[in-house]
Design a protein around this motif. Structure first.
Motif, short mmCIF file in Angstrom:
data_model
loop_
_atom_site.label_atom_id
_atom_site.label_comp_id
_atom_site.label_asym_id
_atom_site.label_seq_id
_atom_site.Cartn_x
_atom_site.Cartn_y
_atom_site.Cartn_z
N UNK A 186 -16.44 -35.90 -36.90
CA UNK A 186 -15.97 -34.53 -36.95
C UNK A 186 -14.73 -34.43 -37.83
N UNK A 187 -14.65 -33.32 -38.57
CA UNK A 187 -13.44 -33.03 -39.32
C UNK A 187 -12.45 -32.36 -38.38
N UNK A 223 -29.56 -33.56 -37.02
CA UNK A 223 -29.52 -33.44 -38.48
C UNK A 223 -29.17 -34.77 -39.14
N UNK A 224 -28.20 -35.48 -38.56
CA UNK A 224 -27.80 -36.79 -39.11
C UNK A 224 -28.98 -37.76 -39.10
N UNK A 266 -24.66 -31.62 -41.72
CA UNK A 266 -24.57 -30.36 -40.97
C UNK A 266 -23.12 -30.13 -40.55
N UNK A 267 -22.52 -29.08 -41.08
CA UNK A 267 -21.16 -28.72 -40.70
C UNK A 267 -21.18 -27.31 -40.11
N UNK A 309 -24.94 -25.44 -43.36
CA UNK A 309 -23.66 -24.95 -42.85
C UNK A 309 -23.90 -23.77 -41.92
N UNK A 310 -23.23 -23.78 -40.79
CA UNK A 310 -23.27 -22.65 -39.86
C UNK A 310 -21.86 -22.07 -39.77
N UNK A 311 -21.75 -20.77 -40.02
CA UNK A 311 -20.44 -20.11 -40.02
C UNK A 311 -20.49 -18.91 -39.07
N UNK A 312 -19.51 -18.83 -38.18
CA UNK A 312 -19.37 -17.67 -37.31
C UNK A 312 -18.08 -16.95 -37.64
N UNK A 313 -18.19 -15.65 -38.00
CA UNK A 313 -17.01 -14.89 -38.41
C UNK A 313 -16.85 -13.62 -37.58
N UNK A 314 -15.61 -13.39 -37.15
CA UNK A 314 -15.26 -12.17 -36.45
C UNK A 314 -15.15 -11.04 -37.47
#
Length: 282
Positions: free
Chosen positions: A133-134, A154-155, A161-162, A204-209
């Motif tokens: 993990x980063x 995914x690995x 997968x990030x 890439x999965x991104x969740x944004x408010x």
């Protein structure tokens, strides 16, 4: 249901043939002049019958459409049932494993083998320890519990997968099980799309408010969806991978729209493919 469809199609064919025969009959009536019936009188009879057959055709078409809708809904319910069965089976397996681990740890504690307990717990995390993990690899959101196993999967498939999920996803007006289903399906689809792809494999999965909404997007850098197929991909039963598939995206779209949300698709050469869920907050 296939029998009903065939029966309705046969009825339509018979009705169309009868209309055609009546029209041909009228076209040749003056030359044949059968039974001494006047042409005008016969014309009125034929028009009445043709109109009646046309109404009957509309009724049959309506019934065919209903049968197709029922068949589609039946298939969707079958897919949902299979998903629930797999989920129940997974939960049972996890419960069994969890109880075994607890009993083992409890036995070690009873024997005052604290060092062994630490080693045992550490061994249970061997798979997770393979994931690097980063600093923002963990988002401390409700989605971590489902995204960590997806990252491991995914690995194993050779896919990077990030993910980064901003705060606010917990305020989405969505039952947690359905939110998990949406995320799980979109990530699984992205991983499946990488199969056989020779280029860089990245998801890439991104969740944004975003004010009253929350945007959740799943992007893969791999194969794109052809433009002519993009309007069909959300239709129930449409799939490029064989029969019995093609309901996942339709179900996801339906779940999102039930809560007044949107599911958008962007797939272009040089960009990749991105599904974006626009979810309303409570």
């Amino acid at each position: 249901m296939d029998k009903l469809n065939k029966s309705s199609m046969y009825q339509m064919i018979v009705i169309i043939l009868m209309q055609t025969m009546l029209l041909l009959f009228m076209a040749t009536w003056k030359e044949i002049d059968l039974f001494g019936i006047s042409y005008d009188k016969l014309l009125n009879i034929v028009i009445f019958v043709v109109v009646g057959l046309s109404l009957l055709s509309l009724i049959v078409v309506k019934e065919i459409y209903k049968v197709i809708e029922y068949e589609t809904e039946f298939k969707i319910q079958q897919i949902k049932l299979e998903e629930n069965k797999r989920l129940i089976q997974t939960l049972r397996s996890q419960k069994h494993d969890f109880l075994n681990h607890l009993q083992t740890i409890y036995g070690m504690v009873q024997l005052n083998k604290q060092d062994k307990v630490k080693e045992y717990i550490k061994s249970l995390n061997n798979d997770l320890s393979e994931i690097k993990f980063t600093s923002d690899g963990l988002s401390n959101s409700i989605l971590d519990s489902i995204l960590i196993p997806k990252k491991l999967e995914a690995i194993k498939q050779g896919v990077s997968f990030t993910y980064k999920v901003e705060r606010g996803v917990e305020d989405v007006d969505f039952p947690l099980d359905k939110l998990f289903r949406i995320v799980s399906n979109l990530v699984d689809n992205a991983i499946d799309a990488m199969e056989g792809f020779n280029g860089k494999k990245e998801i890439r999965l991104i969740g944004k408010n975003n004010g009253d909404n929350y945007h959740l997007s799943v992007y893969n850098i791999g194969p794109i969806i052809e433009e002519e197929l993009q309007h069909q991909i959300f239709e129930p039963g449409f799939s490029t991978k064989g029969d019995g598939r093609g309901f996942g995206l339709h179900i996801i779209k339906s779940l999102i729209e039930e809560r007044e949300g949107k599911l958008e698709l962007k797939s272009e050469a040089g960009f990749g493919t991105e599904f974006t869920c626009i979810l309303k907050k409570k």
